[in-house]
Write a protein that holds these residues in place. Sequence first.
Motif, PDB file in Angstrom:
ATOM      1  N   UNK A 126       0.799  -1.218   0.000  1.00  0.00           N
ATOM      2  CA  UNK A 126       0.000   0.000   0.000  1.00  0.00           C
ATOM      3  C   UNK A 126       0.840   1.281   0.000  1.00  0.00           C
ATOM      4  N   UNK A 127       1.848   1.411   0.854  1.00  0.00           N
ATOM      5  CA  UNK A 127       2.632   2.666   0.845  1.00  0.00           C
ATOM      6  C   UNK A 127       3.291   2.933  -0.506  1.00  0.00           C
ATOM      7  N   UNK A 128       3.816   1.894  -1.140  1.00  0.00           N
ATOM      8  CA  UNK A 128       4.467   2.081  -2.436  1.00  0.00           C
ATOM      9  C   UNK A 128       3.442   2.418  -3.513  1.00  0.00           C
ATOM     10  N   UNK A 129       2.269   1.790  -3.457  1.00  0.00           N
ATOM     11  CA  UNK A 129       1.201   2.113  -4.400  1.00  0.00           C
ATOM     12  C   UNK A 129       0.784   3.572  -4.260  1.00  0.00           C
ATOM     13  N   UNK A 130       0.625   4.032  -3.028  1.00  0.00           N
ATOM     14  CA  UNK A 130       0.229   5.418  -2.791  1.00  0.00           C
ATOM     15  C   UNK A 130       1.280   6.378  -3.332  1.00  0.00           C
ATOM     16  N   UNK A 131       2.547   6.054  -3.125  1.00  0.00           N
ATOM     17  CA  UNK A 131       3.608   6.915  -3.634  1.00  0.00           C
ATOM     18  C   UNK A 131       3.643   6.950  -5.152  1.00  0.00           C
ATOM     19  N   UNK A 132       3.474   5.784  -5.787  1.00  0.00           N
ATOM     20  CA  UNK A 132       3.476   5.729  -7.249  1.00  0.00           C
ATOM     21  C   UNK A 132       2.280   6.482  -7.827  1.00  0.00           C
ATOM     22  N   UNK A 133       1.100   6.292  -7.233  1.00  0.00           N
ATOM     23  CA  UNK A 133      -0.085   7.017  -7.688  1.00  0.00           C
ATOM     24  C   UNK A 133       0.093   8.516  -7.511  1.00  0.00           C
ATOM     25  N   UNK A 134       0.667   8.895  -6.374  1.00  0.00           N
ATOM     26  CA  UNK A 134       0.878  10.318  -6.103  1.00  0.00           C
ATOM     27  C   UNK A 134       1.809  10.934  -7.135  1.00  0.00           C
ATOM     28  N   UNK A 135       2.884  10.233  -7.456  1.00  0.00           N
ATOM     29  CA  UNK A 135       3.849  10.748  -8.427  1.00  0.00           C
ATOM     30  C   UNK A 135       3.203  10.901  -9.801  1.00  0.00           C
ATOM     31  N   UNK A 136       2.425   9.910 -10.217  1.00  0.00           N
ATOM     32  CA  UNK A 136       1.745   9.992 -11.507  1.00  0.00           C
ATOM     33  C   UNK A 136       0.722  11.124 -11.523  1.00  0.00           C
ATOM     34  N   UNK A 137      -0.019  11.278 -10.432  1.00  0.00           N
ATOM     35  CA  UNK A 137      -1.035  12.328 -10.354  1.00  0.00           C
ATOM     36  C   UNK A 137      -0.405  13.710 -10.418  1.00  0.00           C
ATOM     37  N   UNK A 138       0.665  13.904  -9.661  1.00  0.00           N
ATOM     38  CA  UNK A 138       1.358  15.201  -9.676  1.00  0.00           C
ATOM     39  C   UNK A 138       1.890  15.501 -11.066  1.00  0.00           C
ATOM     40  N   UNK A 139       2.425  14.491 -11.744  1.00  0.00           N
ATOM     41  CA  UNK A 139       2.947  14.698 -13.091  1.00  0.00           C
ATOM     42  C   UNK A 139       1.868  15.106 -14.076  1.00  0.00           C
ATOM     43  N   UNK A 140       0.704  14.448 -14.021  1.00  0.00           N
ATOM     44  CA  UNK A 140      -0.381  14.772 -14.941  1.00  0.00           C
ATOM     45  C   UNK A 140      -0.949  16.156 -14.651  1.00  0.00           C
ATOM     46  N   UNK A 141      -1.162  16.472 -13.372  1.00  0.00           N
ATOM     47  CA  UNK A 141      -1.692  17.796 -13.012  1.00  0.00           C
ATOM     48  C   UNK A 141      -0.706  18.894 -13.402  1.00  0.00           C
TER      49      UNK A 141
END
Length: 331
Positions: free
Chosen positions: A284-299
């Motif tokens: 879960x922590x790694x998934x959250x970090x990966x999702x966060x990084x992708x979200x920040x990049x797209x935004x």
Amino acid sequence: MRIARRAGQYALVLWAAVTLNFALPYLAPGDPVNYLYGGDQQALDRKYVEQLRAGYGLDRPILEQYVSFWSGLLHGDLGMSVEHNRPVAEVLWDKLPWTISLVGIATVLAFVIGTLLGAWAAWRRGTAKETGTVVGVLVVDSMPGFWVGMILIAVFSVTLGWFPSYGAATITATGGEWFAEVASRMVLPVATLTIASIGGFFLMTRASMIGVLGEPFIRLARAKGLGEFRVAIRHALRNAVLPVYTTLTLTVGVLLSGAVVVESVFAYPGLGKLTYDAVTARDYPLLQGAFLLATVGIVAANLLADLTYPLLDPRVRRDRTAAHGHSEVAA
């Protein structure tokens, strides 16, 4: 004022996306510690499994974990990866350059090839060549990314033996040999992502180019005796490519999601493969970090496009300047 308002809107989007990203892993069944250390074989006693869950903070209520997640996020702490037993930020940082290189090169190639093909097809509208190009691009665009990757592996790696089919570089490679290894192993993944992304740029450019070719300034340019190539490049394509610029931000999101599949097919050590492994391990922590990084990049890509588009299109600047002037007069 406009920039501050836009930044506030994107901040709200980012908050909603991060909150959703935090909740998504918890909707999946299973438990990361139980998966790694327990499971059917019960590699550890239950009390030790519970101690590990407590150490990772997975035994706390969801709301408390959410508050702790945001607190750590504001301090640059994304937690510990259960699978790697390392800080999530370190794991992501190790994989980030590979995905940036992969997605960055594929985005540029897809943009250039798709734009030029779309402009050429619009210029040849109504001919057999244009029809064949449209059909061919649509057929290729309908192929799943993993299938394209497997075809490229079968042809260029297995049959012809031109390129390696997995990994990014051998462990023993150094210096110039390392760069050659990285370049050769990047060819097939980049080609896969590029082929999967050309269709969007092609269709957008073709539609925009057809609209521009009917404008009065194109007829005026031809009436002045300008050559067809100059009319096509300097006048038609220059104006038709402006709407295509906005699709770059959408392509970033598509390529990031496609990288999960493509990197898994080619065993490429980027964020996509890392995300797939994290899903498998319920990390879960790694998934959250990966999702966060992708979200920040797209935004960030959307915000950059929103702020820079007026610099490319003078009409938008004039409209906003006129609107600002009208508001000042009304005040």
